[in-house]
Design an enzyme around this catalytic site. Sequence first.
Site, PDB file in Angstrom:
ATOM      1  N   ARG A  43       0.820  -1.218   0.000  1.00  0.00           N
ATOM      2  CA  ARG A  43       0.000   0.000   0.000  1.00  0.00           C
ATOM      3  C   ARG A  43       0.856   1.271   0.000  1.00  0.00           C
ATOM      4  NH1 ARG A  43      -5.139  -1.369   3.996  1.00  0.00           N
ATOM      5  NH2 ARG A  43      -6.531  -2.061   2.335  1.00  0.00           N
ATOM      6  N   LYS A 180     -16.695 -15.556   6.156  1.00  0.00           N
ATOM      7  CA  LYS A 180     -18.073 -15.146   6.401  1.00  0.00           C
ATOM      8  C   LYS A 180     -18.809 -14.693   5.156  1.00  0.00           C
ATOM      9  CE  LYS A 180     -17.568 -13.654  11.165  1.00  0.00           C
ATOM     10  NZ  LYS A 180     -17.473 -12.477  12.031  1.00  0.00           N
ATOM     11  N   GLY A 329      -6.744  -7.442   0.745  1.00  0.00           N
ATOM     12  CA  GLY A 329      -6.838  -8.231   1.962  1.00  0.00           C
ATOM     13  C   GLY A 329      -6.195  -9.597   1.848  1.00  0.00           C
ATOM     14  N   GLY A 352     -12.569  -4.191   1.408  1.00  0.00           N
ATOM     15  CA  GLY A 352     -13.951  -3.710   1.506  1.00  0.00           C
ATOM     16  C   GLY A 352     -14.292  -2.716   0.409  1.00  0.00           C
TER      17      GLY A 352
HETATM   18  C1  3PG Z   1      -8.717  -1.601   5.041  1.00  0.00           C
HETATM   19  O1  3PG Z   1      -7.659  -2.072   5.433  1.00  0.00           O
HETATM   20  O2  3PG Z   1      -9.695  -2.295   4.732  1.00  0.00           O
HETATM   21  C2  3PG Z   1      -8.812  -0.106   4.893  1.00  0.00           C
HETATM   22  O3  3PG Z   1      -7.623   0.506   5.234  1.00  0.00           O
HETATM   23  C3  3PG Z   1      -9.963   0.406   5.724  1.00  0.00           C
HETATM   24  O4  3PG Z   1      -9.754   0.110   7.070  1.00  0.00           O
HETATM   25  P1  3PG Z   1     -11.003  -0.094   8.007  1.00  0.00           P
HETATM   26  O5  3PG Z   1     -11.689  -1.359   7.544  1.00  0.00           O
HETATM   27  O6  3PG Z   1     -10.468  -0.192   9.407  1.00  0.00           O
HETATM   28  O7  3PG Z   1     -11.909   1.113   7.824  1.00  0.00           O
END
Ligand code: 3PG
Length: 373
Positions: A43, A180, A329, A352
């Site tokens: 990142r 999930k 992720g 997300g």
């Molecule tokens: C992530 O890692 O998904 C983003 O940096 C957002 O972080 P958060 O889910 O804690 O808002």
Amino acid sequence: MSEIPTLEDLEARVGDLSGKRVLVRTDFNVPLDDDGNITDDFRIRSALPTIEWLTARGAHVTTASHLGRPKGEPNPKFSMDPVRARLAELAPGVELMENLRFDPGETSNDPAFVDRLVEGMDAYVNDAFGASHRAHASIVGPPQTLPSAMGRLLQKEVDVLLGMRNDPKRPFVGVLGGAKISGKLGVVEALLDVVDSLVIGGAMCFTFFAAQGKSIGDSLYEPDMVETCGRLLREAEEKGKALHLPDDMTGVDAAGNFATFGANVSEGGKGFDIGPGSAAAFSDVIMDARMVFWNGPMGMFEDERFESGTRTVAQAMADTKAFTVVGGGDSAAALAQFRLDDEVDHVSTGGGASLELLENGDLPGLEALRKGT
Ligand code: 3PG
Ligand code: MG
């Protein structure tokens, strides 16, 4: 998304950027080990094109990010120090503010906190794709007062992901995994509208199995999502979409020994990965696709005994001629673990955020830039 200002638009508007102070919201929410060392700087590296574009024009760049989820107060565990040290190596002279979430005003989108962020700044750039699904102060606030633009990373992510959503090459295959189904319900429904087939692995498949009346032993599942999974199975059928679930698994038996299961898990057993037959079948679906979006590992790949399903899918992502996108992720971490991260077309920096963009076609951070001053 032409209506969102680019860096060029910002330059045209502000004029010579030399000496101008630019606030750049980045997503430097990187994984840290127990000693606070960065385990993956993807990142940080991904923000460099924007930072370098600005510094090459003589702008004075201040970056700002959250790290982890501190609860609105300073917490040394979530200090930006390790990130600052890495950034200094990659982009000397670029400033980095302290963790935005040390202030409760960040997540509550407090206007007073926005005022403090933009004080003394001449322009704002959002390059924090991974956080742009959060309507937080640093994401949605600055465009209300500062000339603003999307950075190169944000632009690329939006191009790739909206391109998939709006102009799919068929067959378009969605591959979903992870523990999930609850957090991914919206995206499963949205994907069912655009993909030709959906491949589902990871522990979330046990909730589907429960809906099908299969035995899942003591495998992880979400009891309150069983009905929903039943509905999704019916919806897929009505829409004529193929929904591929594993028909063999590996895991441990009641005695805790490594075990292979068919479509049913034995009493007291736990499934931790898709089995070799399912991995081969999933791989075939990926090889025959023209576009693939993958989010979520097929099993507990952190454990060597249960990595092979995820590895096989990752290898198929690398080998297929399809246009391949991996949502951030865990699946990105898996790709990196197998050293296949350079073999796919796009690895998103957002988990997300990529799901939400596919689901809704928009994000709060994009909306804010579009509406900006
Ligand atoms: C992530 O890692 O998904 C983003 O940096 C957002 O972080 P958060 O889910 O804690 O808002
Ligand atoms: Mg997250």
